[in-house]
Design an enzyme around this catalytic site. Sequence first.
Site, PDB file in Angstrom:
ATOM      1  N   LYS A   9       0.811  -1.221   0.000  1.00  0.00           N
ATOM      2  CA  LYS A   9       0.000   0.000   0.000  1.00  0.00           C
ATOM      3  C   LYS A   9       0.842   1.269   0.000  1.00  0.00           C
ATOM      4  O   LYS A   9       0.489   2.257  -0.634  1.00  0.00           O
ATOM      5  CB  LYS A   9      -0.942   0.010   1.201  1.00  0.00           C
ATOM      6  CG  LYS A   9      -2.134  -0.927   1.069  1.00  0.00           C
ATOM      7  CD  LYS A   9      -3.044  -0.745   2.280  1.00  0.00           C
ATOM      8  CE  LYS A   9      -4.328  -1.518   2.159  1.00  0.00           C
ATOM      9  NZ  LYS A   9      -5.228  -1.267   3.297  1.00  0.00           N
TER      10      LYS A   9
ATOM     11  N   ASP B 179     -10.011   3.437   2.176  1.00  0.00           N
ATOM     12  CA  ASP B 179     -10.170   2.851   3.522  1.00  0.00           C
ATOM     13  C   ASP B 179     -10.988   3.760   4.446  1.00  0.00           C
ATOM     14  O   ASP B 179     -11.871   3.286   5.176  1.00  0.00           O
ATOM     15  CB  ASP B 179      -8.801   2.580   4.152  1.00  0.00           C
ATOM     16  CG  ASP B 179      -8.192   1.267   3.676  1.00  0.00           C
ATOM     17  OD1 ASP B 179      -8.938   0.422   3.127  1.00  0.00           O
ATOM     18  OD2 ASP B 179      -6.975   1.088   3.854  1.00  0.00           O
TER      19      ASP B 179
ATOM     20  N   GLY C 145      -0.688   2.898  12.398  1.00  0.00           N
ATOM     21  CA  GLY C 145      -0.088   2.463  11.132  1.00  0.00           C
ATOM     22  C   GLY C 145      -0.801   3.058   9.933  1.00  0.00           C
ATOM     23  O   GLY C 145      -1.491   4.081  10.030  1.00  0.00           O
TER      24      GLY C 145
HETATM   25  N1  LIG Z   1     -11.373  -4.002   7.434  1.00  0.00           N
HETATM   26  C1  LIG Z   1     -10.670  -3.363   6.515  1.00  0.00           C
HETATM   27  O1  LIG Z   1     -11.155  -3.013   5.426  1.00  0.00           O
HETATM   28  C2  LIG Z   1      -9.233  -2.986   6.824  1.00  0.00           C
HETATM   29  C3  LIG Z   1      -8.575  -2.028   6.041  1.00  0.00           C
HETATM   30  C4  LIG Z   1      -7.247  -1.714   6.388  1.00  0.00           C
HETATM   31  C5  LIG Z   1      -6.643  -2.341   7.466  1.00  0.00           C
HETATM   32  N2  LIG Z   1      -7.317  -3.290   8.176  1.00  0.00           N
HETATM   33  C6  LIG Z   1      -6.685  -3.971   9.315  1.00  0.00           C
HETATM   34  O2  LIG Z   1      -6.215  -2.959  10.219  1.00  0.00           O
HETATM   35  C7  LIG Z   1      -5.065  -3.444  10.900  1.00  0.00           C
HETATM   36  C8  LIG Z   1      -3.933  -2.422  10.787  1.00  0.00           C
HETATM   37  O3  LIG Z   1      -3.536  -2.324   9.435  1.00  0.00           O
HETATM   38  P1  LIG Z   1      -2.346  -1.319   9.015  1.00  0.00           P
HETATM   39  O4  LIG Z   1      -2.313  -1.337   7.542  1.00  0.00           O
HETATM   40  O5  LIG Z   1      -2.470  -0.015   9.725  1.00  0.00           O
HETATM   41  O6  LIG Z   1      -1.067  -2.089   9.594  1.00  0.00           O
HETATM   42  P2  LIG Z   1       0.370  -1.457   9.951  1.00  0.00           P
HETATM   43  O7  LIG Z   1       0.620  -0.223   9.152  1.00  0.00           O
HETATM   44  O8  LIG Z   1       1.320  -2.581   9.868  1.00  0.00           O
HETATM   45  O9  LIG Z   1       0.238  -0.994  11.501  1.00  0.00           O
HETATM   46  C9  LIG Z   1       0.088  -1.966  12.507  1.00  0.00           C
HETATM   47  C10 LIG Z   1      -0.245  -1.280  13.837  1.00  0.00           C
HETATM   48  O10 LIG Z   1      -0.524  -2.291  14.800  1.00  0.00           O
HETATM   49  C11 LIG Z   1       0.328  -2.107  15.936  1.00  0.00           C
HETATM   50  N3  LIG Z   1       0.642  -3.426  16.516  1.00  0.00           N
HETATM   51  C12 LIG Z   1       1.031  -4.530  15.839  1.00  0.00           C
HETATM   52  N4  LIG Z   1       1.203  -5.571  16.677  1.00  0.00           N
HETATM   53  C13 LIG Z   1       0.916  -5.089  17.934  1.00  0.00           C
HETATM   54  C14 LIG Z   1       0.917  -5.676  19.232  1.00  0.00           C
HETATM   55  N5  LIG Z   1       1.244  -6.967  19.410  1.00  0.00           N
HETATM   56  N6  LIG Z   1       0.561  -4.905  20.286  1.00  0.00           N
HETATM   57  C15 LIG Z   1       0.234  -3.602  20.098  1.00  0.00           C
HETATM   58  N7  LIG Z   1       0.231  -2.985  18.879  1.00  0.00           N
HETATM   59  C16 LIG Z   1       0.560  -3.724  17.825  1.00  0.00           C
HETATM   60  C17 LIG Z   1       1.536  -1.383  15.412  1.00  0.00           C
HETATM   61  O11 LIG Z   1       2.184  -0.720  16.497  1.00  0.00           O
HETATM   62  P3  LIG Z   1       3.730  -0.229  16.377  1.00  0.00           P
HETATM   63  O12 LIG Z   1       3.700   1.041  15.590  1.00  0.00           O
HETATM   64  O13 LIG Z   1       4.141  -0.065  17.773  1.00  0.00           O
HETATM   65  O14 LIG Z   1       4.463  -1.337  15.655  1.00  0.00           O
HETATM   66  C18 LIG Z   1       0.884  -0.428  14.405  1.00  0.00           C
HETATM   67  O15 LIG Z   1       0.332   0.685  15.053  1.00  0.00           O
HETATM   68  C19 LIG Z   1      -4.732  -4.804  10.286  1.00  0.00           C
HETATM   69  O16 LIG Z   1      -5.254  -5.822  11.106  1.00  0.00           O
HETATM   70  C20 LIG Z   1      -5.471  -4.775   8.957  1.00  0.00           C
HETATM   71  O17 LIG Z   1      -5.803  -6.077   8.520  1.00  0.00           O
HETATM   72  C21 LIG Z   1      -8.603  -3.608   7.884  1.00  0.00           C
END
Ligand SMILES: NC(=O)c1ccc[n+]([C@@H]2O[C@H](COP(=O)([O-])OP(=O)(O)OC[C@H]3O[C@@H](n4cnc5c(N)ncnc54)[C@H](OP(=O)(O)O)[C@@H]3O)[C@@H](O)[C@H]2O)c1
Length: 297
Positions: A65, A101, A127
């Site tokens: 992305k 999104d 994120g």
């Molecule tokens: N439903 C939908 O249409 C949709 C659309 C987009 C995303 N999503 C979902 O949203 C979620 C986030 O996506 P993203 O693209 O933002 O991912 P990303 O950019 O990789 O960010 C991940 C986030 O999760 C935190 N994190 C990961 N593991 C953790 C843990 N064990 N404890 C606490 N914090 C943790 C990270 O914290 P740090 O910064 O400290 O590493 C970061 O803030 C994913 O599950 C994704 O599948 C869903």
Amino acid sequence: MERYAVIGQPIGHSRSPAIHARFARQTGQDLSYEALEVPGAELQARLAWLHQQGFSGLNVTLPHKQAVAGLCLSVSARAQQAGAVNTLLRADGGWIGDNTDGEGLMADLVRLGIGIQDRRVLVLGAGGAVRGILAPLLALRPACLAVSNRNPWKPEALAEAFKLHGPVLPRTHLALKGEVYDLVINATSAGHSGAMPRLPGGLLAAGGDAYDLSYGPAHAPFAAWAALQAASRVEDGLGMLVEQAAAAFELWRGVRPQTTAVVAALRRQVQTGTDADEVVPGHQAPRRSHVELPPQD
Ligand SMILES: NC(=O)c1ccc[n+]([C@@H]2O[C@H](COP(=O)([O-])OP(=O)(O)OC[C@H]3O[C@@H](n4cnc5c(N)ncnc54)[C@H](OP(=O)(O)O)[C@@H]3O)[C@@H](O)[C@H]2O)c1
């Protein structure tokens, strides 16, 4: 027949082909939609090749992305703000990037009747997804909007980056102690490893709502946390998934599909563990990686 696809790696989990097959059937559109596995090292070449092959539009999922944003002819204001692209539209000589999104989350909150205005909202995570949802959340004028993250510097950076849209209160999870919110939105990916951020108790007000961007098994840890907080309702991200896809479909085809029945069908699939792909009567089965991509040097 116009061709569309979702690109990512891995891509086997993607529900997008099944969602878009349903949209196509519902709106009477003649199109194909495939899931294509694209490694990061080949991203630029594959995008050029898919354009050359005549694809009309693409969805982009993890982990591309952010990288795709730098490979577009231009990106929309909301994709620029998010620093991430999940939808590509064909243009002469390349791709135009957009990010649906935020629109997807907003549409799902409306569908569910979850309000933002004048409510205290907490977003967990900082994120790419959070960058996509912050501006539309702030536009709905919450009483306050806090962002809490494991890495303490990211909420500070987000507060600075989004200050023109409204105030973002940067927090760490521990610093939330003593605070109370009406809506907690989980936008961490912690659930994918069966984890949940460690949060102080008493965060959710009586009658408060909990919304998770994750769905399927990744939703379980947040759902368990929300139940312990006596949340009045706990919602997963399946609706957002369908709504962001509907927004992409409208960008490509000029018609907005109805989402309620598609969310219900997808939920049945997730609950029964049915394969992500589904044959929709009258339409060909969504395909995966059937396109013979050219060998890389
Ligand atoms: N439903 C939908 O249409 C949709 C659309 C987009 C995303 N999503 C979902 O949203 C979620 C986030 O996506 P993203 O693209 O933002 O991912 P990303 O950019 O990789 O960010 C991940 C986030 O999760 C935190 N994190 C990961 N593991 C953790 C843990 N064990 N404890 C606490 N914090 C943790 C990270 O914290 P740090 O910064 O400290 O590493 C970061 O803030 C994913 O599950 C994704 O599948 C869903």
